[in-house]
Write a protein that holds these residues in place. Structure first.
Motif, mmCIF file in Angstrom:
data_model
loop_
_atom_site.group_PDB
_atom_site.id
_atom_site.type_symbol
_atom_site.label_atom_id
_atom_site.label_comp_id
_atom_site.label_asym_id
_atom_site.label_seq_id
_atom_site.Cartn_x
_atom_site.Cartn_y
_atom_site.Cartn_z
ATOM 1 N N GLU A 91 -84.118 43.544 -33.300
ATOM 2 C CA GLU A 91 -85.022 44.576 -33.818
ATOM 3 C C GLU A 91 -85.926 43.996 -34.895
ATOM 4 N N VAL B 212 -88.233 46.358 -30.431
ATOM 5 C CA VAL B 212 -86.835 46.120 -30.104
ATOM 6 C C VAL B 212 -86.771 45.402 -28.759
ATOM 7 N N GLU C 81 -83.821 43.436 -25.831
ATOM 8 C CA GLU C 81 -82.413 43.305 -25.460
ATOM 9 C C GLU C 81 -82.284 42.411 -24.246
#
Length: 244
Positions: free
Chosen positions: A175, A185, A187
């Protein structure tokens, strides 16, 4: 008494809601929990997934409640329905649910302290509504570290799947600065299950917009593969903290 029954009704309605994410808009989670006597709702009303020539509508919902100091109850559900493209013979709506109890073992940078924050999240997985499925279990370990310009969350999740196979997931969330009103953000994670061919890979990028201390919205695009089949997913939702 009226307030108490109102809370019971709300809890039941949340428990029956569709698919959930652990930490919007990503699939994994952080080493933090809802504060005591605070309910956190994570809602994804606009979520569509494209894979193998089919488009599925996958609305999401997750419920967290701070029930003890440093611990929260998590009700996690998932479901999806094909809205475009060819359907497989006998295809039905898939619904899965699990209940977890997540706790912070070490208070660190996510709790305004020093060093890494560490949490655990044991979860009981209930049988799915379609296909061969039984009870399963997952035991997540989460380590988070926050710096002024970056926050990282490492997730390690060994599991015993609903198909009664050894399984596991490892991944990282990144983040931008926590004090930004709109922060990026990202992932990445890899997931595999014994006897199931191929692995699941996932890459996500998006933004989180903090509207107020209680409400944040998010949007993200996810790409990846499931057992060698590619997928693209759009996610739009919000997170709402509600004092009880």
């Amino acid at each position: 008494m009226i307030k108490r029954w109102g809370r019971v009704v709300l809890l039941l309605s949340v428990a029956l809601a569709p698919r959930a994410l652990a930490y919007r808009p990503v699939d994994q989670t952080d080493a933090d929990v809802a504060e005591l006597h605070v309910m956190e709702l994570e809602i994804g009303p606009l979520q569509f997934e494209r894979s193998a020539g089919r488009t599925a509508y996958v609305p999401t919902f997750i419920f967290n409640a701070g029930v003890l100091p440093g611990w929260e109850l998590v009700i996690d559900t998932s479901g999806g329905s094909t809205v475009a493209g060819s359907r497989e013979p006998g295809e039905v709506f898939q619904f899965e649910a699990g209940v977890a109890f997540k706790g912070v073992l070490r208070r660190g940078s996510l709790q305004e302290g020093e060093g890494p924050s560490v949490a655990v999240e044991p979860e009981l997985l209930f049988p799915a509504t379609a296909g061969p499925s039984g009870f399963g279990f997952a035991a997540g370990v989460i380590v988070s570290q926050r710096w002024p310009a970056l926050t990282l969350h490492l997730n390690l999740v060994p599991a015993w799947s609903r198909a009664h196979n050894l399984a596991g997931q490892v991944g990282v969330i990144a983040e931008g600065p926590a004090n930004w009103t709109v922060r990026p953000v990202g992932e990445v994670y890899v997931e595999a299950e014994h006897t199931v061919p191929g692995v699941t890979t996932s890459f996500l990028g998006g933004v989180i917009w903090r509207i107020s201390a209680q409400i944040s919205t998010d949007a993200a695009l996810r790409v990846g593969t499931v057992s060698g089949t590619g997928l693209v997913e759009l996610r739009v939702g919000l997170t709402w903290d509600v004092p009880l």
